[in-house]
Design a protein around this motif. Structure first.
Motif, PDB file in Angstrom:
ATOM      1  N   UNK A  72      27.120  15.729  -8.021  1.00 27.98           N
ATOM      2  CA  UNK A  72      28.339  15.934  -7.250  1.00 27.98           C
ATOM      3  C   UNK A  72      27.974  16.299  -5.827  1.00 27.98           C
ATOM      4  N   UNK A  73      28.828  15.931  -4.910  1.00 24.73           N
ATOM      5  CA  UNK A  73      28.546  16.291  -3.526  1.00 24.73           C
ATOM      6  C   UNK A  73      29.586  15.772  -2.574  1.00 24.73           C
ATOM      7  N   UNK A  74      29.675  16.442  -1.446  1.00 24.63           N
ATOM      8  CA  UNK A  74      30.597  16.042  -0.387  1.00 24.63           C
ATOM      9  C   UNK A  74      29.996  16.487   0.930  1.00 24.63           C
ATOM     10  N   UNK A  75      29.815  15.561   1.871  1.00 18.74           N
ATOM     11  CA  UNK A  75      29.172  15.901   3.133  1.00 18.74           C
ATOM     12  C   UNK A  75      27.700  16.212   2.916  1.00 18.74           C
ATOM     13  N   UNK A  76      27.224  17.310   3.501  1.00 15.42           N
ATOM     14  CA  UNK A  76      25.818  17.676   3.374  1.00 15.42           C
ATOM     15  C   UNK A  76      25.508  18.386   2.061  1.00 15.42           C
ATOM     16  N   UNK A  77      26.536  18.829   1.357  1.00 17.06           N
ATOM     17  CA  UNK A  77      26.321  19.562   0.109  1.00 17.06           C
ATOM     18  C   UNK A  77      26.179  18.601  -1.069  1.00 17.06           C
ATOM     19  N   UNK A  78      25.237  18.875  -1.965  1.00 23.80           N
ATOM     20  CA  UNK A  78      25.120  18.106  -3.203  1.00 23.80           C
ATOM     21  C   UNK A  78      24.564  19.010  -4.299  1.00 23.80           C
ATOM     22  N   UNK A  79      24.905  18.684  -5.532  1.00 23.13           N
ATOM     23  CA  UNK A  79      24.413  19.447  -6.671  1.00 23.13           C
ATOM     24  C   UNK A  79      24.128  18.513  -7.832  1.00 23.13           C
ATOM     25  N   UNK A  80      22.934  18.611  -8.387  1.00 23.96           N
ATOM     26  CA  UNK A  80      22.586  17.946  -9.637  1.00 23.96           C
ATOM     27  C   UNK A  80      22.583  19.011 -10.725  1.00 23.96           C
ATOM     28  N   UNK A  81      23.199  18.697 -11.844  1.00 21.99           N
ATOM     29  CA  UNK A  81      23.290  19.678 -12.927  1.00 21.99           C
ATOM     30  C   UNK A  81      23.094  18.989 -14.269  1.00 21.99           C
ATOM     31  N   UNK A  82      22.343  19.636 -15.134  1.00 19.83           N
ATOM     32  CA  UNK A  82      22.207  19.181 -16.509  1.00 19.83           C
ATOM     33  C   UNK A  82      22.548  20.349 -17.424  1.00 19.83           C
ATOM     34  N   UNK A  83      23.407  20.102 -18.396  1.00 27.48           N
ATOM     35  CA  UNK A  83      23.773  21.118 -19.380  1.00 27.48           C
ATOM     36  C   UNK A  83      23.408  20.599 -20.767  1.00 27.48           C
ATOM     37  N   UNK A  84      22.758  21.430 -21.544  1.00 25.99           N
ATOM     38  CA  UNK A  84      22.443  21.110 -22.937  1.00 25.99           C
ATOM     39  C   UNK A  84      23.059  22.194 -23.809  1.00 25.99           C
ATOM     40  N   UNK A  85      23.766  21.775 -24.848  1.00 25.28           N
ATOM     41  CA  UNK A  85      24.378  22.718 -25.771  1.00 25.28           C
ATOM     42  C   UNK A  85      23.954  22.363 -27.188  1.00 25.28           C
ATOM     43  N   UNK A  86      23.291  23.283 -27.847  1.00 24.87           N
ATOM     44  CA  UNK A  86      22.947  23.133 -29.257  1.00 24.87           C
ATOM     45  C   UNK A  86      23.356  24.441 -29.921  1.00 24.87           C
ATOM     46  N   UNK A  87      24.459  24.407 -30.599  1.00 25.65           N
ATOM     47  CA  UNK A  87      25.045  25.633 -31.138  1.00 25.65           C
ATOM     48  C   UNK A  87      24.010  26.467 -31.901  1.00 25.65           C
ATOM     49  N   UNK A  88      23.863  27.779 -31.529  1.00 25.25           N
ATOM     50  CA  UNK A  88      24.731  28.570 -30.645  1.00 25.25           C
ATOM     51  C   UNK A  88      24.178  28.734 -29.226  1.00 25.25           C
ATOM     52  N   UNK A  89      23.186  27.951 -28.830  1.00 22.82           N
ATOM     53  CA  UNK A  89      22.536  28.128 -27.529  1.00 22.82           C
ATOM     54  C   UNK A  89      22.971  27.069 -26.523  1.00 22.82           C
ATOM     55  N   UNK A  90      22.773  27.381 -25.252  1.00 21.06           N
ATOM     56  CA  UNK A  90      22.990  26.388 -24.207  1.00 21.06           C
ATOM     57  C   UNK A  90      22.102  26.702 -23.012  1.00 21.06           C
TER      58      UNK A  90
END
Length: 255
Positions: free
Chosen positions: A76-94
């Motif tokens: 995600x990003x707009x202008x000079x800002x950007x963010x890469x994100x990865x989320x992993x969820x394996x119950x009950x941890x994330x």
């Protein structure tokens, strides 16, 4: 003006029950609106791959309810800002892994950009947007809420539909941002969309067309689904690449 919310949680109200043919293959309802409602039914089974795309966001991932696991990557990003994100969820941890640019001076940025997967304390992410997930709501986009918000629809070909949608009636959908809908004003109640169903009547893609507002440009928001019933489980990150989440991580997503 991105309408996508950086979250895995979505909306999965129960849809209409599709009929079945003599061969056991689900029959697609003849009525176009009923066909769209029925197309989201298998999403609630929680075994599929998905992608979501908009002007400032590109996300994809997998939900695998049989193993109580899910995974999503997002840019995600707009202008000079950007963010890469990865989320992993394996119950009950994330876990979450972040890479943020254009945010110099933000407290804790070094911790956020550690290059490690941050193990999340579930007791600290209740109500924290973008980090939580529940298998009671398995659809990241909330496509059933979107199909229920359709104003009118026509079948235009084999498995293809077009019409208009009222996004003010779908603000509970995971891919819809209520503040952005308000910026659209009255136009949000009558936006054109296109949808495609696969050979078994399941939703394949849905694209909503947004007008240019506030000096921006026109956009297309698209959600896609594939590998129904055949997705692979998410896998936990290697222990050597994991640290405990920093306070700044919870603060970043708190809302």
């Amino acid at each position: 003006m991105a309408l996508f919310a950086p979250a895995l949680a979505g909306c999965t109200d129960k849809g209409s029950e599709p009929g079945t043919s003599g061969s056991g293959t689900p029959a697609v309802p003849a009525d176009a609106k009923e066909a769209l409602l029925a197309s989201t039914k298998e999403i609630t089974e929680g075994n599929f791959r998905f992608s979501m795309k908009g002007a400032d966001l590109d996300g994809q991932g997998v939900v695998h309810k049989p193993s109580k696991s899910a995974q999503m990557t997002m840019k995600a990003g707009e202008g000079e800002f950007s963010m890469d994100m990865e989320i992993i969820y394996i119950e009950p941890d994330s876990w979450v892994k972040l890479s943020i640019t254009g945010a110099e001076g933000v407290p804790g940025l070094e911790s956020l950009n550690s290059g490690k997967y941050q193990h999340l304390d579930q007791s600290k992410i209740k109500g924290t947007g973008g980090l939580g997930f529940t298998f009671k709501d398995v659809d990241p986009a909330g496509s059933e809420a979107l199909t229920r918000a359709v104003v009118d629809v026509q079948k235009t070909g084999e498995g293809t539909y077009t019409g208009t949608i009222d996004l003010t009636r779908a603000t509970g959908a995971g891919m819809v941002n209520e503040d952005s809908v308000q910026l659209l004003g009255a136009e949000a109640t009558n936006l054109p969309f296109e949808a495609k169903l696969d050979a078994e009547g399941r939703l394949s893609t849905m694209t909503i067309k947004l007008p240019a507002v506030g000096g921006g440009t026109a956009q297309e928001l698209t959600v896609s689904y594939s590998d129904y019933g055949a997705a692979s489980p998410a896998t936990a990150p290697p222990a050597s690449e994991v640290v405990e989440a920093s306070p700044e991580t919870y603060e970043l997503f708190d809302k």
